[in-house]
Write an enzyme that holds these catalytic residues in place. Structure first.
Site, PDB file in Angstrom:
ATOM      1  N   ILE A 473      33.052  52.271  43.094  1.00 27.43           N
ATOM      2  CA  ILE A 473      32.839  51.009  42.396  1.00 27.43           C
ATOM      3  C   ILE A 473      34.123  50.476  41.778  1.00 27.43           C
ATOM      4  CG2 ILE A 473      31.487  49.870  40.581  1.00 27.43           C
ATOM      5  CD1 ILE A 473      29.961  50.757  43.131  1.00 27.43           C
ATOM      6  N   TRP A 603      29.710  41.022  27.683  1.00 23.98           N
ATOM      7  CA  TRP A 603      30.270  42.211  27.065  1.00 23.98           C
ATOM      8  C   TRP A 603      31.384  41.888  26.081  1.00 23.98           C
ATOM      9  CZ3 TRP A 603      30.304  46.058  31.797  1.00 23.98           C
ATOM     10  CH2 TRP A 603      28.967  46.259  32.188  1.00 23.98           C
ATOM     11  N   CYS A 685      24.788  46.994  37.722  1.00 23.83           N
ATOM     12  CA  CYS A 685      24.295  48.309  37.348  1.00 23.83           C
ATOM     13  C   CYS A 685      23.178  48.199  36.328  1.00 23.83           C
ATOM     14  CB  CYS A 685      25.409  49.197  36.797  1.00 23.83           C
ATOM     15  SG  CYS A 685      26.239  48.588  35.331  1.00 23.83           S
ATOM     16  N   GLU A 707      22.946  49.874  41.095  1.00 20.59           N
ATOM     17  CA  GLU A 707      22.396  51.153  40.643  1.00 20.59           C
ATOM     18  C   GLU A 707      21.086  51.403  41.361  1.00 20.59           C
ATOM     19  OE1 GLU A 707      19.671  53.726  38.885  1.00 20.59           O
ATOM     20  OE2 GLU A 707      19.396  51.567  38.643  1.00 20.59           O
ATOM     21  N   HIS A 736      26.195  58.425  35.423  1.00 19.20           N
ATOM     22  CA  HIS A 736      25.971  58.532  33.983  1.00 19.20           C
ATOM     23  C   HIS A 736      25.415  59.898  33.589  1.00 19.20           C
ATOM     24  CE1 HIS A 736      26.234  54.223  34.724  1.00 19.20           C
ATOM     25  NE2 HIS A 736      26.650  54.115  33.487  1.00 19.20           N
TER      26      HIS A 736
END
Length: 796
Positions: A473, A603, A685, A707, A736
């Site tokens: 990624i 973000w 994701c 994801e 993760h």
């Protein structure tokens, strides 16, 4: 658990004070919880050490909030959890996925809840057992662990709603605070929200919905209320943010019936704390009068994301306390105190006479950093426009005083706020005419590439990739050496030449490793990037970066959002030199890596003074120029990541078309100038791809990676049914979790993707960047991924 001393009687419970907050950052001002968690996970410290650190953090938070002025009974929330508030409920109930069934009951004394070690095992995975699925919390960048329920999943009350150890669970937190002389308000995810956020497990019947288990969950919550009462709690806060969303896979009538059932039953418990049902993240809508008809003592309204309810609905709140969320728990801009006070006055006047109003934040403050006063590196003028968690507590207290005593009592604060707002509006960087003119001149042609079949033919000829290409990624592990070099450069101890040499050496190592492993499309590893948004924010005009502005993303993972305060422009190329250097080291295609406009906004703490669509297009134009420079440098693959496009999807269906139009449009503006032979990738994701598949299709990227590993490829039926015609990389390695997926596991997931989509449209990749992983697990997992792709190719 024994009752706290001086336990109140049902008739003497104190009212809510005039000011409170719905939650506070739990990671610690200096990320104390993160450090304690990761030390315990490494085995450097024990779980007893972790519990002691957590207790110290909770005590410091209680004392700090009291010092800020939250001194009334139950004004301080007790919302601590070690990893996630939803996971706290799941493990307390013992309602963990069947693959973790052997862990149930480890809390001890015959109760079903999990102990702390097992709590982390479910959250992070173990061996062949995949971690609990993770996805975004409503429309935020916080992640929660998704409960997996079916008809037979154990759902039973665990003592204290957590492990039996005295430092775990809401009951224990009440007792702990009482010993310190503080009356706290425990905070728990509400039962309806818990079940709406859950998913049906693989073993569930065809017609099963998690709401089918409402009766069992309510039985546990009723027991919790009794134990909280016995511990001395005077109030409990049950968060019901899911009621702000109308896009669930269950009819609204059933949700409203669940709300009525839940709060009629819970309010009928005879010996319990008073109940505050907090409606956050948007308006409660039709759920408000339903709650008004129950016996709960207080209802929280989000008056930042929502509006004042109509008079008819407000009339149903007679006899209850209305908790008015007028200070945003989700952004870092100063509250418009005059406007917020006007909202409070209008609410008071519209409510039945004598209805108490408590001033509060709109949501928990877990989404904002602790204290803007620590950000001495930010221009003081810009810093004066900001309010972090501690400043928001001050705003709540000011507004509560103004509501109780009149505007004259806070006249100085109102005047100061008005002055700062005027200075912000007049700042030259807030409005740049050349940026506004460029956005105004954008046409639909700027957002349109050549037809996909033409692009695919040109890309196949240029890139020569095999069936089921392999890639990553973008980021590779950020080692301690990389971080030390970056920190030394920031402090001025390492010159520009030395820093560039260190980054180039790391890039060369990463490129060589990928070639040796056998990946088909390579990345430079992003060694030079501190964060996928902050890196760009530091190179674009209109942004400021914080030093201590950490917020929790999930578990121990924290991010430091940048502050987007002004019009955005790109002074110079941002990524070209690094990507071009990496490409010079290999004959394989090298991806240029960019973060998309929606994700940079989502973000960051984005400005609140102009429409977000305009901000997105400003970013789109800056990225469009970067794509052109990458192409000119010989980069044939460009990835523009948009993992946040789902998380910022409005919670109300009626608001979604307008959002999707501008968010998709900004991505297409960024990529619309790319040549047909340039392969454009994007990445999403934890985004519930099936919810936004139509929008993702309209992004018109040549390759989309998503994801999929934690959900075991649940998205594939929706993709197949939609007829998604371009290429897709459903992640087959959950990065993760610290576990290494086997070749067999990767192969199985990849076969599912090929069966659903056809081999010609499938890529093999992890489900996210590798920044947080260690090199040992990264190398092992990537080798298994490449071997899986080879096995599937050979089988075809």
């Amino acid at each position: 658990m024994s009752a706290a001393p001086d336990q109140p009687t049902s008739g003497s419970l104190p009212p809510l004070p005039g000011a409170t907050i719905l939650g506070y950052p739990r990671i610690g001002a200096d990320r104390e919880l993160k450090k304690a968690l990761e030390s315990a996970w490494r085995g450097s410290t024990t779980l007893a050490d972790l519990r002691a650190s957590a207790a110290d953090l909770r005590a410091a938070t209680r004392s700090h909030l009291a010092a800020l002025g939250l001194g009334g009974p139950a004004s301080v929330p007790a919302d601590f959890t070690y990893y996630d508030q939803v996971h706290q409920v799941t493990t307390a109930l013992g309602a963990v996925p069947e693959r973790f069934a052997d862990l149930r009951g480890t809390a001890g004394q015959g109760f079903p809840g999990l102990g702390l070690e097992e709590y982390f095992t479910v959250a992070r995975g173990e061996g062949e057992r995949a971690a609990a699925e993770m996805t975004k919390w409503l429309d935020s960048n916080y992640h929660y662990l998704v409960p997996e329920l079916d008809e037979t999943t154990p759902v039973r009350y665990a003592l204290g709603f957590g492990a039996v150890d005295p430092t775990d669970g809401p009951v224990a937190q009440v007792l702990e605070a009482a010993r310190a002389g503080t009356d706290v308000r425990p905070v728990v995810v509400g039962p309806v929200t818990y079940l709406l956020l859950a998913k049906a497990s693989d073993a569930a019947g065809r017609d099963f919905h998690p709401l089918d288990r409402l009766g069992d969950v309510l039985d546990a919550y009723a027991h919790l209320l009794v134990d909280l009462w016995a511990a001395g709690a005077t109030w409990v806060q049950l968060d019901e943010p899911a009621l702000a969303c109308d896009a669930w896979d269950v009819p609204e009538e059933r949700i409203l019936a669940a709300v009525h059932q839940a709060y009629t039953l819970l309010s009928a418990v005879t010996e319990r704390p008073r109940i505050l049902v907090a409606g956050t993240y948007g308006p409660l809508g039709a759920a408000l009068p339903v709650l008004g008809a129950t016996g709960v003592e207080a209802v929280g309204l989000d008056l930042v994301a929502g509006r004042l309810p109509n008079a008819e609905d407000l009339a149903t709140l007679e006899g209850k306390t209305v908790v008015a969320g007028v200070v945003s728990g989700r952004n870092i801009w100063r509250t418009d105190l005059s406007a917020a006070l006007s909202t409070l006055e209008a609410l008071r006047d519209a409510l039945p006479a004598g209805t108490p109003v408590t001033v509060a934040t709109s949501t928990s403050l877990q989404h904002v950093p602790h204290d803007v006063g620590r950000e001495t590196g930010i221009d003081p003028e810009i810093r004066s426009w900001l309010a972090f968690a501690d400043q928001k507590v001050g705003e709540v207290l000011t507004l509560a005083r103004g509501l109780a005593q009149g505007r004259e009592a806070v006249a100085d604060e109102l005047a100061r706020d008005a002055e700062l707002r005027a200075r912000r509006a007049a700042h030259p960087g807030v409005r740049r005419d050349e940026v506004r003119d460029a956005v105004a001149s954008v046409t639909q042609a700027d957002r349109t590439r050549a037809p996909y079949p033409e692009r695919k033919a040109a890309q196949d000829a240029r890139l020569g990739l095999p069936l089921i290409p392999t890639t990553t990624i973008g980021s590779f592990p950020q080692t301690a050496e990389i971080r030390r070099a970056r920190a030394a450069h920031r402090r001025g101890e390492l010159g520009a030449a030395g820093y560039e040499d260190a980054m180039r050496a790391e890039i060369a190592r990463v490129v060589a490793l990928q070639e040796e492993i056998g990946l088909d499309v390579l990345v430079h590893g992003e060694a030079e990037r501190n964060d996928m948004v902050q890196y760009f924010a530091e190179l674009l005009d209109g942004f400021a970066a914080t030093e201590h502005g950490w917020v929790q993303s999930y578990g121990s993972r924290c991010t430091r959002p940048s502050i987007l305060w002004g019009d955005v422009a790109r002074p110079a190329p941002m990524t070209v030199a690094w990507s071009a250097y990496a490409q010079s080291l290999t004959d394989k295609p090298m991806k240029g890596m960019l973060t998309g406009p929606v994700t940079i906004m989502a973000w960051s703490f984005v400005r609140d003074d102009i429409p977000r669509a305009q901000v997105a297009d400003q970013l789109g134009l800056a990225l469009r120029a970067e794509v052109a420079d990458l192409e000119a440098a010989g980069i044939g693959v460009v990835q523009v990541d948009e993992p946040a496009i789902r998380e910022t999807l409005p919670l109300r269906r009626a608001d979604r078309p307008a959002y999707l139009q501008w968010s998709v449009g900004s991505f297409r503006l960024a990529t619309g100038g790319a040549a047909p032979a340039t392969q454009v990738h994007t990445h999403l994701c934890y985004s519930e791809f099936d919810v936004v598949i139509d929008a993702v299709d309209h992004l018109d990227a040549d390759v989309t990676s998503i994801e999929a590993s934690r959900s075991r490829m649940d998205i594939l039926p929706a993709v197949a049914a939609h007829g998604f015609e371009r290429q897709l990389g459903p992640g087959i390695w959950d990065i993760h979790s610290p576990r290494v997926p086997s070749v067999e596991e990767c192969t199985e997931l990849l076969r599912r993707a090929v069966d659903a989509l056809g081999a010609g449209r499938v890529w093999a990749n992890p489900d996210c960047g590798l920044k947080t992983r260690a090199y040992a697990e990264t190398e092992a997992s990537l080798r298994n991924l490449v071997d899986a792709a080879k096995a599937v190719r050979e089988s075809l």
